[in-house]
Design an enzyme around this catalytic site. Sequence first.
Site, mmCIF file in Angstrom:
data_model
loop_
_atom_site.group_PDB
_atom_site.id
_atom_site.type_symbol
_atom_site.label_atom_id
_atom_site.label_comp_id
_atom_site.label_asym_id
_atom_site.label_seq_id
_atom_site.Cartn_x
_atom_site.Cartn_y
_atom_site.Cartn_z
ATOM 1 N N ILE A 64 22.277 41.416 61.012
ATOM 2 C CA ILE A 64 22.189 42.882 61.091
ATOM 3 C C ILE A 64 21.430 43.498 59.928
ATOM 4 C CG2 ILE A 64 24.217 43.229 62.545
ATOM 5 C CD1 ILE A 64 25.843 43.755 60.022
ATOM 6 N N GLY A 65 21.080 42.686 58.977
ATOM 7 C CA GLY A 65 20.314 43.236 57.860
ATOM 8 C C GLY A 65 19.611 42.122 57.122
ATOM 9 N N GLU A 66 18.410 42.410 56.699
ATOM 10 C CA GLU A 66 17.718 41.416 55.882
ATOM 11 C C GLU A 66 16.936 42.137 54.807
ATOM 12 O OE1 GLU A 66 15.357 38.513 57.935
ATOM 13 O OE2 GLU A 66 15.384 37.279 56.116
ATOM 14 N N GLY A 67 17.296 41.857 53.577
ATOM 15 C CA GLY A 67 16.601 42.511 52.469
ATOM 16 C C GLY A 67 16.023 41.475 51.538
ATOM 17 N N SER A 70 19.335 39.580 50.168
ATOM 18 C CA SER A 70 20.431 39.099 51.008
ATOM 19 C C SER A 70 20.093 39.199 52.490
ATOM 20 C CB SER A 70 21.681 39.954 50.754
ATOM 21 O OG SER A 70 21.542 41.193 51.418
ATOM 22 N N SER A 71 20.898 38.477 53.261
ATOM 23 C CA SER A 71 20.884 38.680 54.708
ATOM 24 C C SER A 71 22.314 39.012 55.099
ATOM 25 C CB SER A 71 20.453 37.402 55.424
ATOM 26 O OG SER A 71 19.124 37.085 55.062
ATOM 27 N N LYS A 90 27.739 38.884 54.047
ATOM 28 C CA LYS A 90 26.518 39.084 53.256
ATOM 29 C C LYS A 90 26.199 37.795 52.511
ATOM 30 C CE LYS A 90 24.334 42.060 49.790
ATOM 31 N NZ LYS A 90 24.282 43.391 49.170
ATOM 32 N N ASP A 177 21.004 52.430 43.653
ATOM 33 C CA ASP A 177 20.244 52.317 44.896
ATOM 34 C C ASP A 177 20.906 53.136 46.003
ATOM 35 O OD1 ASP A 177 18.073 51.454 46.371
ATOM 36 O OD2 ASP A 177 18.892 49.473 46.801
#
Length: 542
Positions: A64-67, A70-71, A90, A177
């Site tokens: 649901i998230g990839e930065g 982190s994923s 995470k 952030d």
Amino acid sequence: MEASLGIRMDEPMAFSPQRDQVQADGSVKKHEQNFKLSGVKKDIEKLYEAVPQLGNLFKIKDKIGEGTFSSVYLATAQLQVGPEEKIALKHLIPTSHPIRIAAELQCLTVAGGQDNVMGVKYCFRKNDHVVIAMPYLEHESFLDILNSLSFQEVREYMFNLFRALKRIHQFGIVHRDVKPSNFLYNRRLKKYALVDFGLAQGTHDTKIELLKLVHSEAQQESCPQNKSHVITGNKISLSGPAAPKELDQHPTVKTVKRPYTNAQSQIKQGKDGKLMKQSKTVDVLSRKLAPKKKAISSKVMTSGVMRKTASSCPASLTCDCYATDKVCSICLSRRQQVAPRAGTPGFRAPEVLTKCPNQTTAIDMWSAGVIFLSLLSGRYPFYKASDDLTALAQIMTIRGSRETIQAAKTFGKSILCSKEIPAQDLRKLCEKLRGIDSNTLTLTSDVQGPAARDPAFSEKTDHNVSHVIQQTPEAQHPGNSLHKDSNGCGGSLNTDTISLEGWNEVPDEAYDLLDKLLDLNPASRITAEEALLHPFFKDMSL
Ligand code: ADP
Ligand code: MG
Ligand code: ZN
């Protein structure tokens, strides 16, 4: 209106059969989707392999998230008798500094779990792989809902953001952030959660022990997003030719390459986590700034007083290049100033953009102000700048150049600006961008023009609001106002969802609070605790 959620729970991406989308261009789309799907599947398999204990407890459903650092995965857990529980996992990049990881976890465990701050359920580690398991909060995509929020929802959103910020600031955590993707919002349940302490730092008296250890330069440098300015000396010097006459009305920034190629080397932490020497050639300066029509030049330098402490070189107040667009040899020999500079350019406070070394929790309040500005103006992102000086010039066009310069003096920075830009009236600005005619208090036709996703300020557009409204591509092609956002969720502006719901009578208190959040001087900027007591929230209770 039914809220459209960013994440579809009933159709886990990795495991549900693909819906057929055979259309004219369907085969290509399907191919892309399958590709993405198999990528996610592979990532999930890899995660099970890297941290095998996850397999016993969770069924990982989707990414649901990839930065950069982190994923994040959605998983379900059958931990106790009772219904399945949704969990967010995470997975931190294995190259993160161990202290950085431990500090992020400590922020969540010590300050989290209440007052809209995300908590932790478990944490798993195998070798250098760390996975933080948190309660899952299904949430909206900010861009998707921005223009359908009622004014009351905006009040609630901001109130709940300040609750979270008050909580973490009490613990001496500077989040660094704060932005919509780090403040999860479930509109239907009216639930909120501040997440992502991956860039957090401690105040001098922080209660988070591990944050006391994350100040060193080496750790700063270990974060790719978090490089300190790679500019020698105490000044950031960007300048350009004087504004061409015909562009004088439209303040913009012009920057040119600085004649700087210093081969001095510095210690940097490499991707593999090992320290390595890196040649200090500055790409900050060779960036492709100054698209055609930019005209304000700005130059930021640490004032003479600051130089004494921050630099090893002569602390003379003036040098050969002061107030010019050159960088003299004295300045080239100055040691670079190290200041934390985490976060996303458009949300950075002026003291962050100018590399003020003593940054406080006030920087999070500025970021909250930028979110509020988006909510009031209906534009997200509000500022879109790829570098700090463009971001600073964009701030000046809203808050005024003289005001910005004056405030910067209070934290030891001097800014040179080629042109004086007046501060804007916040109410007029927001109403114009939102498309509300302040004389008749009705929605104007502009609403059909620029979509929510058009930044009020971007490097591509002229920095004059009325021109932004006229010049955005959507304004020229009104039919083209459906967009895909980064999550692939479609649609940002639907005229059916636009209603005046409180927007025709935004009280002065809203703009007063916005003004206090976007206070250029961090020392006088409103705190989270004070914001909660602001008259804007008069009938709301904690
Ligand atoms: P990063 O450091 O990579 O930005 P974040 O902690 O911000 O990591 O998480 C990235 C994204 O994952 C968030 O923007 C959010 O969409 C999603 N996410 C993170 N934590 C949760 C959670 N507890 N519940 C639901 N979604 C989450
Ligand atoms: Mg994040
Ligand atoms: Zn100089």
